[in-house]
Structure formats: C-alpha cells, structure tokens
Design an enzyme around this catalytic site. Structure first.
Site, PDB file in Angstrom:
ATOM      1  CD  GLU A  46      -2.647   1.374   2.491  1.00 46.83           C
ATOM      2  OE1 GLU A  46      -3.873   1.538   2.426  1.00 46.83           O
ATOM      3  OE2 GLU A  46      -2.018   1.355   3.564  1.00 46.83           O
ATOM      4  CG  ASP A  57      -1.361   9.576   7.180  1.00 45.48           C
ATOM      5  OD1 ASP A  57      -1.071   8.407   7.439  1.00 45.48           O
ATOM      6  OD2 ASP A  57      -1.789   9.955   6.074  1.00 45.48           O
ATOM      7  CE1 TYR A 171      -6.478   0.427   7.477  1.00 50.36           C
ATOM      8  CE2 TYR A 171      -5.641   0.890   5.294  1.00 50.36           C
ATOM      9  CZ  TYR A 171      -5.464   0.861   6.652  1.00 50.36           C
ATOM     10  OH  TYR A 171      -4.267   1.269   7.199  1.00 50.36           O
TER      11      TYR A 171
END
Length: 271
Positions: A46, A57, A171
């Site tokens: 990924e 993030d 995910y």
C-alpha cells in the site's frame, strides 16, 4: 480479476501489506526500500502519495510526507515510481492510500492513468461514504478496486454497506485516532476483527497502529485476511536518514520475521 481479489480468493490466506510514502526520504531511496520489502516477502503493498494536509495520518506519517515533498516528490514522480514497480513486479497487488483532492482536481484522467499503470485498488481516507459515488464510479469504470474503511465505532449496518461496496478489500481501522505505532491493543480491537470477519464474505484487512510482529499475528489469528504496517517503517526511515541501508535491513528483517513459517505466495499464479 483484480490482483487483490485473486490474492484473497483463498480465505485462509493471511497477507502482510507494508505501507510506504512514495518519495520518502527521496525517490531513489524510496523505490529501493519498497523493493526490499517485496523481495523480503511482502504479499502486496500500500503506497501513499505525499500530501500537504494528511488529516488521517499521525505525526510519524505526516513527517514522512513532508520529507517526500521537501525532496521534490511530485504527483508525476509518484506515477513514475508506480510504473517502475509494476514493470519490476507484474503480479504484485498495489494499493494506494490517497487524499481525495489529488484525484478530484485531475478528474477522470487520474483514474485512467492509474489503471494504465496497473494500480489495483485505491482508498481515499478523507472521503465520506455518502460523498463517494462519483469516486466509486470512476474506479469501477477504470477497473480499479475500491477499498472502503470501517472505523472502530462504525455501526454494524453501516459496516455491511461499506463491506458490500468494497471490491478489493475492506480496510478495518484497528484503533481510534490517526495512523501511528501502538504498544498494545485493547481486546475489543481483536474482537471486532473476529466479528467482522464472520460478517463479511469479502476480505478484510486491519491497519492503523499495528507495529510489532506479534500484533500482526494476533490480528491474523482474530480473522483478518491481511494486516497493514506503515508508521513503523516511516519511523525507521526517519531514524536512518544518514544510513538508508540500515532502514533497508530493518524492513527486510521485519518482513522476514512476519512471514517466517508461512509459505511464500507464488505470484505467477495470481496474474
């Protein structure tokens, strides 16, 4: 069939998927480190395009993206790296974690470019499900797999919709908050993976915070078809800016330990 779909055809397989920011610490070293992970036994990768406002993030990957941008990494640089990876690894499943503005501002051309390169799947971590219809249509039209994200507090019925709309894998975010490393996980995180793995008829992959070999194996044991580790590698790159070969050795050793005792996949069989 999408390479990820082929990879997860056998539900008993357990995959390891490293994440890297393209261009960190620079384009040359970044390509070398990604190849090192694949050569050491990673089942797929990924990859993230550096972005100026990476809101999902944590600090480690934010600094990784800043380093990549400071080194001169551009969108075109990332496309070139992807082309080289696809040429080197024709059967490797390649997923992208992107911030949606990178695609939105380029429109249909962006999806066609990624498809022509051979990108297998895309997840946009900042794009809500209710606003992703155009994105999903563009992915489907370009024959790129769609990855949706399920949060720790996503209600079951919403999780079903997200799983149903994922065509590569789903995910599953393993903790609250942003990406990063975690010393441990609450049992609830593993229990949720177990529950979703029984609920889903498609592959689920766990990520966010997973940073030790034992944690990877714990999530596999709980039912995750794959596990993504990223911030750990970004942190090691940061610590080894003056000694990139040391970062390579760390990545190779980690992947080797994760894969120890697990049969190496024959990529030739899933093209």
């Amino acid at each position: 069939m999408n390479r990820f779909a082929r990879l997860f055809t056998r539900r008993d397989r357990r995959m390891f998927v490293p994440f890297f920011t393209l261009g960190d610490p620079n384009a040359i070293a970044s390509f070398d480190l990604i190849c090192a992970a694949v050569d050491a036994g990673a089942d797929a990768v990924e990859l993230g395009f550096p972005f100026s406002d990476p809101i999902t993030d944590g600090p480690v990957n934010q600094r990784s993206m800043r380093r990549a941008l400071a080194a001169g990494t551009t969108y075109a640089t990332c496309l070139d790296m992807l082309r080289r990876l696809r040429e080197r690894y024709p059967a490797l499943p390649i997923g992208l974690l992107l911030y949606y503005n990178l695609l939105f501002m380029r429109g249909e051309r962006a999806y066609k470019e990624l498809a022509a390169i051979g990108v297998d799947a895309v997840v946009c971590s900042d794009l809500p499900f209710e606003e992703c219809a155009t994105h999903m249509w563009q992915l489907a039209d370009s024959r790129i797999g769609c990855i949706q994200m399920v949060a720790p507090n996503t209600p079951v019925e919403r999780a079903r919709k997200l799983i149903d709309s994922s065509s590569a894998f789903t995910y599953v975010i393993s903790r609250f908050g942003t990406t990063g490393t975690s010393a441990s996980f609450e049992q609830q995180a593993l229990a949720r993976i177990e529950h979703l793995s029984k609920l889903a008829d498609k592959a689920i992959v766990a990520g966010f915070g997973i940073s030790t070999v034992d944690q990877v194996r714990d999530f596999w044991a709980a039912g995750a078809n794959g596990v993504i580790v990223g911030s750990l590698f970004s942190l090691q790159i940061e610590r080894c800016l003056a000694d990139v070969p040391a970062a390579r050795q760390f990545i190779e050793a980690f992947v080797g330990q994760v894969q120890a005792g697990k049969p190496r996949l024959d990529f030739a069989g899933i093209i």
